[in-house]
Design a protein around this motif. Structure first.
Motif, PDB file in Angstrom:
ATOM      1  N   ALA A   5      -3.314  13.526  -5.192  1.00 23.85           N
ATOM      2  CA  ALA A   5      -2.275  12.614  -4.729  1.00 23.85           C
ATOM      3  C   ALA A   5      -1.237  13.338  -3.868  1.00 23.85           C
ATOM      4  O   ALA A   5      -0.819  12.834  -2.819  1.00 23.85           O
ATOM      5  N   LEU A   6      -0.820  14.517  -4.297  1.00 25.35           N
ATOM      6  CA  LEU A   6       0.150  15.285  -3.527  1.00 25.35           C
ATOM      7  C   LEU A   6      -0.413  15.671  -2.165  1.00 25.35           C
ATOM      8  O   LEU A   6       0.301  15.656  -1.152  1.00 25.35           O
TER       9      LEU A   6
ATOM     10  N   LEU B 243      11.882  19.009  -5.038  1.00 25.22           N
ATOM     11  CA  LEU B 243      12.155  20.266  -4.351  1.00 25.22           C
ATOM     12  C   LEU B 243      10.876  21.070  -4.116  1.00 25.22           C
ATOM     13  O   LEU B 243      10.718  21.698  -3.068  1.00 25.22           O
ATOM     14  N   GLU B 244       9.985  21.033  -5.079  1.00 30.64           N
ATOM     15  CA  GLU B 244       8.714  21.733  -4.912  1.00 30.64           C
ATOM     16  C   GLU B 244       7.914  21.117  -3.770  1.00 30.64           C
ATOM     17  O   GLU B 244       7.309  21.827  -2.954  1.00 30.64           O
ATOM     18  N   PHE B 245       7.922  19.797  -3.692  1.00 30.49           N
ATOM     19  CA  PHE B 245       7.182  19.111  -2.631  1.00 30.49           C
ATOM     20  C   PHE B 245       7.833  19.348  -1.270  1.00 30.49           C
ATOM     21  O   PHE B 245       7.144  19.598  -0.273  1.00 30.49           O
ATOM     22  N   LEU B 246       9.152  19.285  -1.216  1.00 34.17           N
ATOM     23  CA  LEU B 246       9.861  19.454   0.050  1.00 34.17           C
ATOM     24  C   LEU B 246       9.660  20.843   0.642  1.00 34.17           C
ATOM     25  O   LEU B 246       9.726  21.017   1.862  1.00 34.17           O
ATOM     26  N   ALA B 247       9.377  21.823  -0.208  1.00 34.87           N
ATOM     27  CA  ALA B 247       9.207  23.198   0.263  1.00 34.87           C
ATOM     28  C   ALA B 247       8.088  23.319   1.289  1.00 34.87           C
ATOM     29  O   ALA B 247       8.084  24.249   2.106  1.00 34.87           O
TER      30      ALA B 247
ATOM     31  N   PRO C 130       8.117   7.804  -3.012  1.00 31.67           N
ATOM     32  CA  PRO C 130       7.708   9.197  -3.271  1.00 31.67           C
ATOM     33  C   PRO C 130       6.223   9.297  -3.601  1.00 31.67           C
ATOM     34  O   PRO C 130       5.827   9.799  -4.647  1.00 31.67           O
ATOM     35  N   GLY C 131       5.413   8.835  -2.693  1.00 32.23           N
ATOM     36  CA  GLY C 131       3.969   8.853  -2.897  1.00 32.23           C
ATOM     37  C   GLY C 131       3.454   7.493  -3.287  1.00 32.23           C
ATOM     38  O   GLY C 131       2.718   6.849  -2.554  1.00 32.23           O
ATOM     39  N   GLY C 132       3.893   7.026  -4.446  1.00 28.68           N
ATOM     40  CA  GLY C 132       3.437   5.753  -4.980  1.00 28.68           C
ATOM     41  C   GLY C 132       2.987   5.924  -6.422  1.00 28.68           C
ATOM     42  O   GLY C 132       3.087   7.026  -6.982  1.00 28.68           O
ATOM     43  N   PRO C 133       2.496   4.871  -7.051  1.00 25.55           N
ATOM     44  CA  PRO C 133       2.008   4.982  -8.433  1.00 25.55           C
ATOM     45  C   PRO C 133       0.758   5.865  -8.487  1.00 25.55           C
ATOM     46  O   PRO C 133      -0.130   5.755  -7.630  1.00 25.55           O
TER      47      PRO C 133
ATOM     48  N   PRO D 253       0.826  -1.211   0.000  1.00 29.55           N
ATOM     49  CA  PRO D 253       0.000   0.000   0.000  1.00 29.55           C
ATOM     50  C   PRO D 253       0.860   1.261   0.000  1.00 29.55           C
ATOM     51  O   PRO D 253       1.878   1.318   0.695  1.00 29.55           O
ATOM     52  N   SER D 254       0.441   2.238  -0.777  1.00 32.01           N
ATOM     53  CA  SER D 254       1.198   3.481  -0.925  1.00 32.01           C
ATOM     54  C   SER D 254       0.584   4.591  -0.078  1.00 32.01           C
ATOM     55  O   SER D 254      -0.446   4.414   0.569  1.00 32.01           O
ATOM     56  N   TRP D 255       1.243   5.753  -0.133  1.00 25.70           N
ATOM     57  CA  TRP D 255       0.729   6.928   0.564  1.00 25.70           C
ATOM     58  C   TRP D 255      -0.491   7.505  -0.129  1.00 25.70           C
ATOM     59  O   TRP D 255      -1.206   8.328   0.469  1.00 25.70           O
ATOM     60  N   ILE D 256      -0.750   7.118  -1.382  1.00 27.74           N
ATOM     61  CA  ILE D 256      -1.791   7.793  -2.178  1.00 27.74           C
ATOM     62  C   ILE D 256      -2.843   6.814  -2.687  1.00 27.74           C
ATOM     63  O   ILE D 256      -3.416   7.001  -3.761  1.00 27.74           O
ATOM     64  N   GLU D 257      -3.124   5.782  -1.914  1.00 28.27           N
ATOM     65  CA  GLU D 257      -4.200   4.860  -2.273  1.00 28.27           C
ATOM     66  C   GLU D 257      -5.547   5.570  -2.204  1.00 28.27           C
ATOM     67  O   GLU D 257      -5.752   6.459  -1.371  1.00 28.27           O
TER      68      GLU D 257
END
Length: 296
Positions: free
Chosen positions: A145-146, A184-188, A133-136, A97-101
């Motif tokens: 998803a983000l 980098l955009e996500f880490l911000a 990094p999230g998942g598929p 299971p991913s972070w974005i199920e």
């Protein structure tokens, strides 16, 4: 509360340099204690421990198991470079299971698994864990998803901070976050004292980026490195160092140029059929590079 240490490349002292480790995810035909001994005997300074079957899936480890792992590491003079909390084959597969199920219960499984991996890393004395990094991206907008990924990470942030464990996101081809700019955009939007980058050299090469350039431009967020080679086709398949199209020598030089003194972990899970031989061959390659460049 254990204070989180900063980026290891900022703490370099005279005479220190990068350290090499090998990932246990190539040793699926061995148990973890056997893998530790083989990797240490090969000459590596560290091991990346796979927090999944058949090595160190948290739900299957007793306190006695954890003591045995610590003792075996100590007896063999091996450090932990990273706890790999990416794969989840014990209760899913490589990415699920991913972070974005879409299903909340599946997202909860990823969160709970990560919390247990944080606890395991702290008990073993590791500094960081890596995660997907999230998942598929499946049947969902990128924006949603983000958002789900951020929510999931927020659920594990306090546990990581309280235990002095940094969570390293590993961009990968075909998953939610693939490129350096996306990362980098996500880490911000995240706490840089808790989250960072697991820099996989081959993954960035697969998506058309220059790993040697990125090492210098992303030194401030990269806290651990995966190293492997990739074919000229840029298809995501890990190859032995020197057998693909990546300029491995330049990658290592770039790491030395930024005075990186943390771990570079060779990740060759594609060599499960001959993991011990692959570990030896990769170590020979790295030792020849050190000798040629007079890096000690």
């Amino acid at each position: 509360m254990i204070a989180l240490e900063g980026n290891p490349n900022k703490a370099k002292k005279k005479g220190l340099c990068m350290k090499f480790a090998f990932s246990s995810n190539a040793f699926l035909r061995f148990n973890l204690l056997e893998s530790i001994k083989i990797i240490a005997d090969t000459g590596y300074q560290g091991i990346e421990i796979m927090a999944d079957v058949p090595h160190a899936y948290p739900d299957q480890l007793t306190e006695q198991n954890i003591r045995e792992i610590r003792t075996t590491l100590q007896d063999n003079g091996l450090e932990i470079s990273n706890v790999n909390a990416f794969m989840h084959h014990a209760d899913g597969d490589t990415y699920h299971p991913s972070w974005i199920e879409n299903e909340p219960k599946l997202r909860e499984k990823r969160v709970n698994y990560t919390l247990r991996c944080i606890e395991l890393a702290a008990k073993l004395g590791a500094r960081n864990i890596s995660t997907e990094p999230g998942g598929p991206l499946e049947d969902m907008t990128r924006e949603k998803a983000l958002d789900l990924f951020r929510r999931g990470l927020s659920a594990v942030e306090k546990k990581a901070a309280d235990n002095g464990i940094r969570i390293l996101i590993e961009p990968e081809p075909g998953l939610l976050i693939e490129t350096s700019s996306q990362f980098l955009e996500f880490l911000a939007d995240l706490n840089p004292e808790v989250f960072g980058l697991n820099f996989d050299v081959g993954h960035f090469y697969c998506v058309g980026e220059d790993p040697s350039f990125l090492i210098k431009s992303m030194a401030h967020v990269a806290h651990h490195f995966h190293l492997e080679d990739i074919a000229p086709s840029r298809v995501h398949h890990h190859l032995m160092l020197g057998e693909g199209a990546i300029d491995i020598h330049n990658v290592l030089k770039s790491l030395d140029d930024i005075d990186y003194n943390g771990f570079v972990t060779v990740e060759l899970y594609t060599y499960e059929h001959a993991a011990d031989a692959a570990a030896r061959e990769a170590f020979r390659y790295l030792q020849e590079w050190r000798q040629h460049n007079q890096i000690h």
